[in-house]
Write an enzyme that holds these catalytic residues in place. Sequence first.
Site, mmCIF file in Angstrom:
data_model
loop_
_atom_site.group_PDB
_atom_site.id
_atom_site.type_symbol
_atom_site.label_atom_id
_atom_site.label_comp_id
_atom_site.label_asym_id
_atom_site.label_seq_id
_atom_site.Cartn_x
_atom_site.Cartn_y
_atom_site.Cartn_z
ATOM 1 N N SER A 128 -50.968 -24.351 35.336
ATOM 2 C CA SER A 128 -50.967 -25.497 34.426
ATOM 3 C C SER A 128 -49.771 -26.413 34.707
ATOM 4 C CB SER A 128 -50.975 -24.997 32.982
ATOM 5 O OG SER A 128 -51.306 -26.036 32.090
ATOM 6 N N ASP B 131 -63.239 -23.479 32.289
ATOM 7 C CA ASP B 131 -61.929 -24.124 32.211
ATOM 8 C C ASP B 131 -62.047 -25.498 31.565
ATOM 9 O OD1 ASP B 131 -59.263 -24.868 32.733
ATOM 10 O OD2 ASP B 131 -59.293 -23.875 34.680
ATOM 11 N N HIS C 30 -58.929 -21.621 30.867
ATOM 12 C CA HIS C 30 -57.757 -22.253 31.489
ATOM 13 C C HIS C 30 -56.772 -21.219 32.040
ATOM 14 C CE1 HIS C 30 -54.579 -25.052 32.276
ATOM 15 N NE2 HIS C 30 -53.826 -24.657 31.254
#
Length: 584
Positions: free
Chosen positions: A295, A505, A552
């Site tokens: 991320s 995701d 995610h």
Amino acid sequence: MRVTAQVGASLLALPATLRSTLLLATLYPLKGSSTEVGTVPLLPAVILPLQSQSHAYSTMVSTEASEDVPPPPPSGQSAMLARQRFKEDADAAHGKQAPPKSGYFPLSYRDGLSQWWASLTPAVTEHRVLSFIPYLRQAPTHTHTGVKVPGSRESVDPSHAKDATPVRTDSHTDPFGPRQWSSEMVRLAGKERFLNEFSVERLGEETRNSFVMLHGYGAGLGFFYKNFEPLSRLPHWKLYALDLLGMGRSSRPPFKIHAKDKEAKIREAENWFIDALEEWRIKRGIDKMTLLGHSLGGYMAVCYALKYPNHLNKLILASPVGIPEDPYAVNEDIPEPSESTMGSEFTQNQDEAINGRGTNGSNTTAGQNGKPPPRKPLPRWLTTLWDANVSPFSLVRLAGPLGPRLVSGWTSRRFSQLPAEEAQALHDYSYSLFRQRGSGEYALAYVLAPGAFARSPLIRRIQSVGRQYVETHNTPEPDAASLTASKQRERETGVPIVMYYGDSDWMDVNGGYDCETKCNAEKQKALANATERERQLENGSIKVSIIRKAGHHVYLDGYEQFNKEILEEMRDVERRQQRLAAVQ
């Protein structure tokens, strides 16, 4: 009285805009949410609009007192969360109906107050999470950081009394050992600059490669607890996990931006993190490393590769933030902004994600003639708070005794697929980190626009990873890879890039495919102007991989597939090194 005074003081310290927002949350709580104390406002409702879920757990606070030295778990005693799950399962087996749970924030006000009052330190909670690592019965945990009193400032005590003794496992208790597990606070230059480091190395053999892991926004290295053991099995590799400066258990120096124009502010914010990483690399004596970032950690990993070229063997990006130019520039059939941006991090139920009912490509809506529908503007209150640099963690801190309940709204969804005791440990760990002094979190407003799309998108820059001149760069900006390099200026000859996305995701995988197209095109340009030796040394490649039954947090949701693929990428590094050595 103490609680009321602290909450009141916190609210009065807020800007008028934020106080108005919280007032709205008080007057108009989320529909369908239940509260145990009707007079207590649901403060975070407006800021983090969470969806109701069917598999939330009731988070309960651990009862141990906050200590500098993490205590071992009581023998034979299960966590409250585990006992609650056991009771519910037993009731279900006998036909009893479980009592209804809160739809948005499953932690009760009473238990939230208890957890806030207990004030478990990050050292204690990180230790508990790392204790779930297979074959590591007692994780090493340094205690240089931590707070005991709610609201007090986190500090770093550099004395050796806070050091952790490395833990060694032998081949009798560790089938993939012997290995040494270490926890250390690494001092950097300047005031209040330390990086929290966890490492695993294999004993009795030479270390030839280093694997470095960076977490995402506001998180910590403990989130990788399901990856440390499998990824440290490979001979001749040493694994490091770092907390980014100003996050996790790293020190939290004041975050200040001195630049005046927009672009300079972005670069200064990026440099704040990646300069610390480079200083750590030099201090550890690592020439080249394989760098993994999740991320926001992935975003910073790309920036590091651009500013500090020639120090990566491979770049691995796990659901990186900040790739696309704009949500509608990636794909015509793009989800609505509320579904495709960072808000999904708070709303996505992982029980749904791992069962294939997530957001990546499954909730798209096209408009007329196949074009995306008109983009809906983000709420004014959200953009106001974002531009004012009010982070979600500011709200956790300002919420005082309501903070644990607020965090439970996220952890109940984020860790819903995990065993109960692991989910409990991660909830405690998350809250202990979120409530710490604000620092690196304030970089977010400079790096990302409201909605989590980068102010300086990586799609404009990622093609230059592995194509930079091998020299000092002031900022993470690309060199023109298509230009013919002079004989006096050495240029990189490619770095392999791997991008991972979950099949559910909320990061759009099409951003990864766009990166693949741009990087391959840039490789062809570089080869067109390359010398024969540069062609032989060419090492660039890029690929996109999908992790099944993952959202995610691909490294956690689909950790088995993820670990298997990462190990193969590590072996690929070794094969490439052998080929390049033959050319040398």
